[in-house]
Design an enzyme around this catalytic site. Structure first.
Site, PDB file in Angstrom:
ATOM      1  N   ASN A   1       0.853  -1.191   0.000  1.00  0.00           N
ATOM      2  CA  ASN A   1       0.000   0.000   0.000  1.00  0.00           C
ATOM      3  C   ASN A   1       0.892   1.246   0.000  1.00  0.00           C
ATOM      4  O   ASN A   1       1.683   1.452   0.923  1.00  0.00           O
ATOM      5  CB  ASN A   1      -0.908  -0.039   1.246  1.00  0.00           C
ATOM      6  CG  ASN A   1      -1.845   1.150   1.299  1.00  0.00           C
ATOM      7  OD1 ASN A   1      -1.440   2.282   1.061  1.00  0.00           O
ATOM      8  ND2 ASN A   1      -3.095   0.911   1.636  1.00  0.00           N
TER       9      ASN A   1
ATOM     10  N   HIS B   1       0.935   6.291   1.675  1.00  0.00           N
ATOM     11  CA  HIS B   1       1.680   7.271   2.472  1.00  0.00           C
ATOM     12  C   HIS B   1       2.814   7.947   1.709  1.00  0.00           C
ATOM     13  O   HIS B   1       3.370   8.934   2.181  1.00  0.00           O
ATOM     14  CB  HIS B   1       2.122   6.663   3.799  1.00  0.00           C
ATOM     15  CG  HIS B   1       0.921   6.364   4.648  1.00  0.00           C
ATOM     16  ND1 HIS B   1      -0.047   7.304   4.894  1.00  0.00           N
ATOM     17  CD2 HIS B   1       0.504   5.235   5.262  1.00  0.00           C
ATOM     18  CE1 HIS B   1      -1.005   6.768   5.623  1.00  0.00           C
ATOM     19  NE2 HIS B   1      -0.694   5.510   5.869  1.00  0.00           N
TER      20      HIS B   1
ATOM     21  N   HIS C   1      -5.723   3.618  -1.770  1.00  0.00           N
ATOM     22  CA  HIS C   1      -7.061   3.937  -1.271  1.00  0.00           C
ATOM     23  C   HIS C   1      -7.433   5.317  -1.797  1.00  0.00           C
ATOM     24  O   HIS C   1      -6.798   6.307  -1.437  1.00  0.00           O
ATOM     25  CB  HIS C   1      -7.015   3.928   0.264  1.00  0.00           C
ATOM     26  CG  HIS C   1      -8.337   4.132   0.933  1.00  0.00           C
ATOM     27  ND1 HIS C   1      -8.501   4.012   2.297  1.00  0.00           N
ATOM     28  CD2 HIS C   1      -9.560   4.462   0.449  1.00  0.00           C
ATOM     29  CE1 HIS C   1      -9.763   4.249   2.606  1.00  0.00           C
ATOM     30  NE2 HIS C   1     -10.428   4.539   1.505  1.00  0.00           N
TER      31      HIS C   1
ATOM     32  N   ARG D   1      -9.643   7.966  -1.273  1.00  0.00           N
ATOM     33  CA  ARG D   1     -10.608   8.386  -0.249  1.00  0.00           C
ATOM     34  C   ARG D   1     -11.491   9.497  -0.793  1.00  0.00           C
ATOM     35  O   ARG D   1     -11.079  10.276  -1.649  1.00  0.00           O
ATOM     36  CB  ARG D   1      -9.871   8.876   1.004  1.00  0.00           C
ATOM     37  CG  ARG D   1      -9.071   7.798   1.726  1.00  0.00           C
ATOM     38  CD  ARG D   1      -8.476   8.342   3.011  1.00  0.00           C
ATOM     39  NE  ARG D   1      -9.498   8.553   4.010  1.00  0.00           N
ATOM     40  CZ  ARG D   1      -9.706   7.774   5.073  1.00  0.00           C
ATOM     41  NH1 ARG D   1      -8.942   6.729   5.288  1.00  0.00           N
ATOM     42  NH2 ARG D   1     -10.659   8.038   5.924  1.00  0.00           N
TER      43      ARG D   1
ATOM     44  N   ARG E   1      -7.305  12.737   0.579  1.00  0.00           N
ATOM     45  CA  ARG E   1      -6.230  13.249   1.444  1.00  0.00           C
ATOM     46  C   ARG E   1      -4.844  12.780   1.004  1.00  0.00           C
ATOM     47  O   ARG E   1      -3.856  13.416   1.321  1.00  0.00           O
ATOM     48  CB  ARG E   1      -6.482  12.899   2.911  1.00  0.00           C
ATOM     49  CG  ARG E   1      -6.344  11.457   3.228  1.00  0.00           C
ATOM     50  CD  ARG E   1      -6.393  11.204   4.722  1.00  0.00           C
ATOM     51  NE  ARG E   1      -7.723  11.461   5.273  1.00  0.00           N
ATOM     52  CZ  ARG E   1      -8.152  10.909   6.404  1.00  0.00           C
ATOM     53  NH1 ARG E   1      -7.362  10.109   7.083  1.00  0.00           N
ATOM     54  NH2 ARG E   1      -9.351  11.149   6.865  1.00  0.00           N
ATOM     55  N   HIS E   2      -4.785  11.630   0.327  1.00  0.00           N
ATOM     56  CA  HIS E   2      -3.458  11.217  -0.169  1.00  0.00           C
ATOM     57  C   HIS E   2      -3.505  10.863  -1.660  1.00  0.00           C
ATOM     58  O   HIS E   2      -3.068  11.657  -2.480  1.00  0.00           O
ATOM     59  CB  HIS E   2      -2.806  10.119   0.692  1.00  0.00           C
ATOM     60  CG  HIS E   2      -3.722   9.075   1.259  1.00  0.00           C
ATOM     61  ND1 HIS E   2      -4.570   8.339   0.481  1.00  0.00           N
ATOM     62  CD2 HIS E   2      -3.891   8.640   2.542  1.00  0.00           C
ATOM     63  CE1 HIS E   2      -5.226   7.487   1.260  1.00  0.00           C
ATOM     64  NE2 HIS E   2      -4.862   7.651   2.506  1.00  0.00           N
TER      65      HIS E   2
ATOM     66  N   GLU F   1      -8.657   0.286  -2.786  1.00  0.00           N
ATOM     67  CA  GLU F   1      -9.530   0.343  -1.610  1.00  0.00           C
ATOM     68  C   GLU F   1     -10.477   1.515  -1.805  1.00  0.00           C
ATOM     69  O   GLU F   1     -10.039   2.605  -2.197  1.00  0.00           O
ATOM     70  CB  GLU F   1      -8.705   0.584  -0.347  1.00  0.00           C
ATOM     71  CG  GLU F   1      -7.781  -0.553   0.005  1.00  0.00           C
ATOM     72  CD  GLU F   1      -6.934  -0.206   1.222  1.00  0.00           C
ATOM     73  OE1 GLU F   1      -7.108   0.876   1.803  1.00  0.00           O
ATOM     74  OE2 GLU F   1      -6.085  -1.017   1.558  1.00  0.00           O
TER      75      GLU F   1
ATOM     76  N   THR G   1      -8.167   3.757   8.386  1.00  0.00           N
ATOM     77  CA  THR G   1      -9.387   2.947   8.459  1.00  0.00           C
ATOM     78  C   THR G   1      -9.448   2.271   9.824  1.00  0.00           C
ATOM     79  O   THR G   1      -8.584   1.474  10.155  1.00  0.00           O
ATOM     80  CB  THR G   1      -9.376   1.885   7.326  1.00  0.00           C
ATOM     81  OG1 THR G   1      -8.924   2.513   6.132  1.00  0.00           O
ATOM     82  CG2 THR G   1     -10.744   1.304   7.113  1.00  0.00           C
TER      83      THR G   1
ATOM     84  N   GLU H   1     -10.801  -9.500   3.397  1.00  0.00           N
ATOM     85  CA  GLU H   1      -9.548  -9.064   4.017  1.00  0.00           C
ATOM     86  C   GLU H   1      -9.833  -8.868   5.496  1.00  0.00           C
ATOM     87  O   GLU H   1     -10.607  -7.989   5.875  1.00  0.00           O
ATOM     88  CB  GLU H   1      -9.039  -7.758   3.393  1.00  0.00           C
ATOM     89  CG  GLU H   1      -7.748  -7.287   4.069  1.00  0.00           C
ATOM     90  CD  GLU H   1      -7.096  -6.094   3.376  1.00  0.00           C
ATOM     91  OE1 GLU H   1      -7.273  -5.902   2.161  1.00  0.00           O
ATOM     92  OE2 GLU H   1      -6.392  -5.342   4.081  1.00  0.00           O
TER      93      GLU H   1
ATOM     94  N   HIS I   1      -3.647  -4.388   7.853  1.00  0.00           N
ATOM     95  CA  HIS I   1      -3.759  -3.233   8.742  1.00  0.00           C
ATOM     96  C   HIS I   1      -2.882  -3.398   9.979  1.00  0.00           C
ATOM     97  O   HIS I   1      -3.034  -4.360  10.730  1.00  0.00           O
ATOM     98  CB  HIS I   1      -5.206  -2.933   9.173  1.00  0.00           C
ATOM     99  CG  HIS I   1      -5.406  -1.471   9.401  1.00  0.00           C
ATOM    100  ND1 HIS I   1      -4.950  -0.845  10.520  1.00  0.00           N
ATOM    101  CD2 HIS I   1      -5.932  -0.502   8.628  1.00  0.00           C
ATOM    102  CE1 HIS I   1      -5.206   0.444  10.426  1.00  0.00           C
ATOM    103  NE2 HIS I   1      -5.810   0.684   9.282  1.00  0.00           N
TER     104      HIS I   1
ATOM    105  N   GLY J   1       1.111  -1.298   4.385  1.00  0.00           N
ATOM    106  CA  GLY J   1       1.494   0.024   3.927  1.00  0.00           C
ATOM    107  C   GLY J   1       2.455   0.748   4.851  1.00  0.00           C
ATOM    108  O   GLY J   1       3.655   0.859   4.572  1.00  0.00           O
TER     109      GLY J   1
HETATM  110  N1  PXP Z   1      -5.818  -2.933   4.317  1.00  0.00           N
HETATM  111  C1  PXP Z   1      -6.788  -1.982   4.355  1.00  0.00           C
HETATM  112  C2  PXP Z   1      -8.171  -2.358   3.956  1.00  0.00           C
HETATM  113  C3  PXP Z   1      -6.485  -0.656   4.740  1.00  0.00           C
HETATM  114  O1  PXP Z   1      -7.460   0.264   4.779  1.00  0.00           O
HETATM  115  C4  PXP Z   1      -5.144  -0.325   5.054  1.00  0.00           C
HETATM  116  C5  PXP Z   1      -4.801   1.078   5.410  1.00  0.00           C
HETATM  117  O2  PXP Z   1      -4.958   1.884   4.287  1.00  0.00           O
HETATM  118  C6  PXP Z   1      -4.179  -1.341   4.978  1.00  0.00           C
HETATM  119  C7  PXP Z   1      -4.543  -2.650   4.631  1.00  0.00           C
HETATM  120  C8  PXP Z   1      -2.741  -1.095   5.284  1.00  0.00           C
HETATM  121  O3  PXP Z   1      -2.609  -0.754   6.626  1.00  0.00           O
HETATM  122  P1  PXP Z   1      -1.182  -0.301   7.179  1.00  0.00           P
HETATM  123  O4  PXP Z   1      -0.870   1.000   6.496  1.00  0.00           O
HETATM  124  O5  PXP Z   1      -1.409  -0.152   8.644  1.00  0.00           O
HETATM  125  O6  PXP Z   1      -0.205  -1.367   6.803  1.00  0.00           O
END
Ligand code: PXP
Length: 237
Positions: free
Chosen positions: A7, A10, A43, A45, A49-50, A70, A101, A151, A190, A212
């Site tokens: 991901n 960031h 993602h 959004r 924002r990003h 996403e 999220t 997921e 996540h 991510g």
């Molecule tokens: N999976 C989903 C559905 C998410 O919303 C996110 C955050 O954008 C991630 C995975 C990745 O999370 P992290 O950035 O904490 O690794």
């Protein structure tokens, strides 16, 4: 062996902090592929924002591995998804005030909206995954709506320590079993890091991990390609 979805949101967060052109998530995606990423996740959004619409469109042209988008059950973003055509869409809940999220999608209370979104994406030929807490009722509702994958939200596991973390892992294992019994593919993500990822990789039938923040944090120090390669080594059994 689980696949690694990187991901890159960031990278765009850093760019948006100055509203400029760098660092470019499109470059980051190419380097993540060089490091061995099996997929690129972004993602889009509602508040942009990003990741921006431009990023998604360019990534669609340049990413050669799986592109996983996403998105929330928001009509405008759903229409963009169907037009751009990522291989996979992961439906997530979204709140404007959240930093990231915060929980899984509540399919049980929002069957109609989620069902419509699953249908629209499926009709566009997109493989649909639902981001859910490790909660059996949510997983069963997701299967009824025709999702191809779930997921599992690993946020609680990632935050917990000691015995509590073992408990959270146990509920991920049980939820994962139900996902597979219902014929769906098992994904997780996540809060996963280089330190906590291994027990999640080892959950039976784990097919895809989306990671991510931890990878991008390491990439700032050691470079994107190396950060992805080091995570890929942990995800490979
Ligand atoms: N999976 C989903 C559905 C998410 O919303 C996110 C955050 O954008 C991630 C995975 C990745 O999370 P992290 O950035 O904490 O690794």
């Amino acid at each position: 062996m689980a696949e690694l979805g990187v991901n890159i949101d960031h990278v765009a967060t850093v760019r948006q902090a100055r509203q400029t052109y760098e660092p470019d998530p499109v470059w980051a995606a190419a380097l993540a592929e060089l490091g061995g990423a099996d997929g690129i996740t972004v993602h889009l959004r509602e508040d942009r924002r990003h990741i921006q619409d431009r990023d998604l469109r360019l990534l669609r042209e340049t990413v050669t591995v799986k592109l996983n988008l996403e998105l929330a059950c928001d009509q405008q973003v759903l229409d963009i998804a169907c037009e751009v055509g990522p291989e996979q869409a992961t439906l997530v809940p979204e709140k404007r005030e959240e930093v990231t999220t915060e929980g899984g999608l509540d399919v049980v209370s929002n069957r109609e909206a989620v069902g419509r979104a699953v249908q629209q994406l499926t009709d566009a030929g997109i493989y649909v995954s639902l981001f859910l807490d490790p909660d059996i009722a949510q997983i069963e509702a997701g299967a009824e709506l025709g999702a191809r994958a779930v997921e599992l939200h690993t946020g609680q596991y990632a935050l917990a320590k000691g015995a509590k973390q073992k408990e959270e892992l146990e509920s991920l294992i049980l939820a994962g079993q139900r996902v597979r019994e219902l014929g769906m593919a098992l994904h997780a993500g996540h809060g996963l890091t280089y330190r906590n990822v291994r027990p999640v990789v080892q959950i039976e039938g784990m097919h895809e991990l989306n990671i991510g923040h931890s990878i991008i944090s390491r990439a700032v120090m050691v470079g994107m390609e190396r950060a992805v390669r080091e995570m890929k080594e942990l995800v490979e059994d």
